[in-house]
Design an enzyme around this catalytic site. Structure first.
Site, PDB file in Angstrom:
ATOM      1  N   THR A   1       0.827  -1.200   0.000  1.00  0.00           N
ATOM      2  CA  THR A   1       0.000   0.000   0.000  1.00  0.00           C
ATOM      3  C   THR A   1       0.865   1.254   0.000  1.00  0.00           C
ATOM      4  O   THR A   1       0.567   2.235  -0.699  1.00  0.00           O
ATOM      5  CB  THR A   1      -0.921  -0.015   1.235  1.00  0.00           C
ATOM      6  OG1 THR A   1      -1.757  -1.175   1.169  1.00  0.00           O
ATOM      7  CG2 THR A   1      -1.809   1.221   1.290  1.00  0.00           C
TER       8      THR A   1
ATOM      9  N   GLU B   1      -3.515  -3.612  -6.783  1.00  0.00           N
ATOM     10  CA  GLU B   1      -3.948  -4.484  -5.677  1.00  0.00           C
ATOM     11  C   GLU B   1      -2.821  -4.446  -4.665  1.00  0.00           C
ATOM     12  O   GLU B   1      -1.671  -4.721  -4.989  1.00  0.00           O
ATOM     13  CB  GLU B   1      -4.211  -5.904  -6.186  1.00  0.00           C
ATOM     14  CG  GLU B   1      -4.884  -6.805  -5.149  1.00  0.00           C
ATOM     15  CD  GLU B   1      -3.893  -7.683  -4.405  1.00  0.00           C
ATOM     16  OE1 GLU B   1      -3.710  -7.448  -3.183  1.00  0.00           O
ATOM     17  OE2 GLU B   1      -3.309  -8.578  -5.037  1.00  0.00           O
TER      18      GLU B   1
ATOM     19  N   CYS C   1      -1.317 -11.793  -0.108  1.00  0.00           N
ATOM     20  CA  CYS C   1      -2.105 -10.602   0.222  1.00  0.00           C
ATOM     21  C   CYS C   1      -3.392 -10.999   0.942  1.00  0.00           C
ATOM     22  O   CYS C   1      -3.943 -10.224   1.718  1.00  0.00           O
ATOM     23  CB  CYS C   1      -2.456  -9.838  -1.050  1.00  0.00           C
ATOM     24  SG  CYS C   1      -1.052  -9.392  -2.067  1.00  0.00           S
TER      25      CYS C   1
ATOM     26  N   GLU D   1      -0.173  -5.063   8.715  1.00  0.00           N
ATOM     27  CA  GLU D   1       0.156  -6.170   7.818  1.00  0.00           C
ATOM     28  C   GLU D   1       1.580  -6.640   8.101  1.00  0.00           C
ATOM     29  O   GLU D   1       2.513  -5.841   8.104  1.00  0.00           O
ATOM     30  CB  GLU D   1       0.034  -5.732   6.359  1.00  0.00           C
ATOM     31  CG  GLU D   1       0.281  -6.867   5.383  1.00  0.00           C
ATOM     32  CD  GLU D   1       0.188  -6.435   3.931  1.00  0.00           C
ATOM     33  OE1 GLU D   1      -0.340  -7.200   3.118  1.00  0.00           O
ATOM     34  OE2 GLU D   1       0.651  -5.313   3.615  1.00  0.00           O
TER      35      GLU D   1
END
Length: 541
Positions: A267, A293, A327, A425
């Site tokens: 991200t 993505e 992911c 994450e």
């Protein structure tokens, strides 16, 4: 000249081979692994259909055996990015004007090559360079890549077939032009199929590509490029370069012919890319297509009515397949208090049975994480949890990088729903579980929805149909791929188009027609057969 209304072969999902002892595919894969380990591969860049070697080489090694050398790739610089752009622009007119069925034929042939003579080669490359076990390599590098090629060809045909209605005396039609300029494909390490799909899906629609793979995926990316060229891909259509992200971005995002980016990665990087494009927006001939993505903090929520064995299996597979480097991997879970003692016991039992080691040993479920940087980041989360009163490591927790970047599947029990490993994450084999009071299921759904910035995948496990319906509505924006009574990983092309929103990307769904529509610019054409010859309308009389 094409005069036929062609129908491509019906796309079906490539069958997954099981690699059971004694099977022919197991023997072929073993041979491919041995052959790949027996030599050092020299990997060039590919620009304008030519192999480009700079002499500035970087070593490639298996993450699970970093003392072994798989080969070396030739690192490029800004001049090679410029050459790749020039090659893409030179190839553009001929490629765009090629009848679509010839483009389709190239990628269908690539799919057949991967299904046949290159299957063990691409799987072995992925197992060695990215430390995927045989099954994870099969469902990714072989099956998913084949599916992307076949289904995208079918979607391409359907897009071209869609046409507007026409009124009396008029013929309306739409042509789907490729974007005006070149497309930049920036691809990740973790899925060979994603790395291959990002450049090919845009190329299929008539675009020409500059492709930069992650350094840790160059080994298998070079095999894909070999397949594309063997399938007949013309020179300059896809140009594969090995440069750093900042070097590529400094050239590409300032180029007037930049037409779009197809991205999978973090991200943070994607936000920086978007920002750079915004700063240079007046430079471009057209507004670039931005398709990405990105990250995820994916969840599994067990309702009190759930089958606890389903919960345990979803956690074991969803969190720890490919060392959690998906992911979509389950990295946070919410389990009711009434179910927790049994779930804990069975989950620990599962983890104790998982063997960890190199991919060449087919008995290993767990392999290494991708590189030292990832190892250090993941292990730091585990170390912090071990010393934090708000967390308890109930399984795993050990790590060692002496031979390979090995981290045990680790389960953290969090006393707080906002503990750091519930929110950030990690991209590794770390699952954090929060145990909630059975009576606070609705409040727990609120926590699930509001924790973190991501919205990629998630799963609800329940037997109570009202609870399933309620959960889906409460979590309507929490996941772009939503699973009921299953793990939150394993999307299949043509069945579960993949992508998320919020901080997880633009949700342009890889493996669906919507993605290919991002790589075309439609032109509407109206032809009037008997046009008027006087400006006056009847109402003027």
């Amino acid at each position: 000249m094409s005069n036929g209304n062609y129908i491509v072969p019906q796309a079906i999902n490539e069958p997954v081979l099981n690699y059971a002892p004694g099977s022919s595919e197991r023997e072929q894969l073993k041979k491919a692994l041995a052959e790949a380990r027996s030599k050092e591969k020299d990997v060039p860049m590919y620009i304008n259909g030519q192999e480009v070697r700079t002499g500035k080489t970087k070593r490639m090694a298996p993450p699970h055996d970093h003392a072994h050398t798989l080969g070396h790739y030739h690192e490029g610089d800004a001049s090679h990015v410029k050459l790749a752009i020039e090659a893409a622009m030179q190839a553009k007119d001929a490629w765009a004007s090629l009848d679509w069925e010839h483009r389709a034929s190239i990628f269908l042939k690539a799919a057949e090559l991967l299904a046949g003579p290159y299957r063990s080669v691409i799987n072995a490359a992925t197992m060695l360079a990215q430390s995927k076990n045989a099954f994870q390599a099969e469902i990714d590098a072989a099956c998913e890549m084949i599916d992307f090629l076949r289904f995208n060809v079918q979607y391409m045909q359907e897009i071209y077939r869609q046409q507007p209605i026409s009124s009396k005396g008029v013929w309306n039609r739409v042509e789907q032009r490729p974007l005006e300029g070149f497309v930049f494909a920036l691809t990740p390490f973790n899925f060979t199929a994603i790395s291959g799909n990002l450049p090919t899906s845009a190329a299929m629609m008539g675009n020409t590509i500059v492709w930069k793979p992650a350094n840790t995926q160059i080994y298998s990316a070079s095999v894909l490029m070999e397949v594309f060229m063997k399938a007949g891909l013309p020179k300059g259509v896809i140009n594969l370069v090995y440069v750093s992200g900042p070097v590529a971005g400094d050239v590409i995002f300032k180029h007037p012919d930049f037409a779009g980016i197809h991205f999978t990665g973090s991200t943070e990087v994607f936000r920086n890319v978007w920002s750079e494009i915004g700063k240079n927006i007046a430079t471009y001939k057209s507004y670039p297509r931005i398709v990405g993505e990105t990250g995820g903090k994916d969840f599994i929520v067990a309702h009190p009515s759930a089958d606890e064995d389903v919960v345990v299996t979803a956690l074991s597979r969803g969190a720890f397949e490919f060392q959690g480097q998906k992911c979509s991997a389950a990295s946070r879970a919410y389990v009711p208090q009434s179910m927790w003692p049994s779930v804990k016991e069975k989950l620990i039992r599962d983890l104790k049975s998982m063997k960890m080691g190199p991919t060449e040993d087919f008995g290993n479920f767990i392999n290494a994480v991708i590189d030292e940087k990832a190892f250090d980041k993941i292990s730091s989360y585990i170390t912090n949890a071990a010393n934090n009163p708000d967390a308890e490591i109930i399984a795993g927790g050990k790590f060692d990088k002496a031979k390979g970047y090995f981290i045990e599947p680790t389960v953290i029990l969090s006393k707080r729903p906002d503990y750091i490993t519930m929110c950030e994450e990690i991209f590794g084999p770390v699952l954090t579980i929060y145990v909630y009071e059975d009576s606070k299921y609705d409040e727990t759904l609120e926590l699930v929805d509001k924790t973190g910035i991501y919205a990629l995948t998630g799963a609800i496990i329940a037997q109570d149909r009202y609870a399933i319906d309620h959960s889906m509505k409460k979590l309507v924006n929490a996941a772009g791929n939503f699973y009921i009574n299953d793990k939150c990983t394993g999307a299949v092309v043509g069945q579960q188009p993949f992508g998320g929103a919020r901080g997880s990307g633009t949700n342009d769904k890889a493996g669906a027609m919507i993605n290919l529509l991002r790589w075309v610019s439609p032109r509407t054409i109206k032809e009037t057969f008997v046009p008027p010859v006087d400006y006056r309308y009847p109402f003027l009389d």
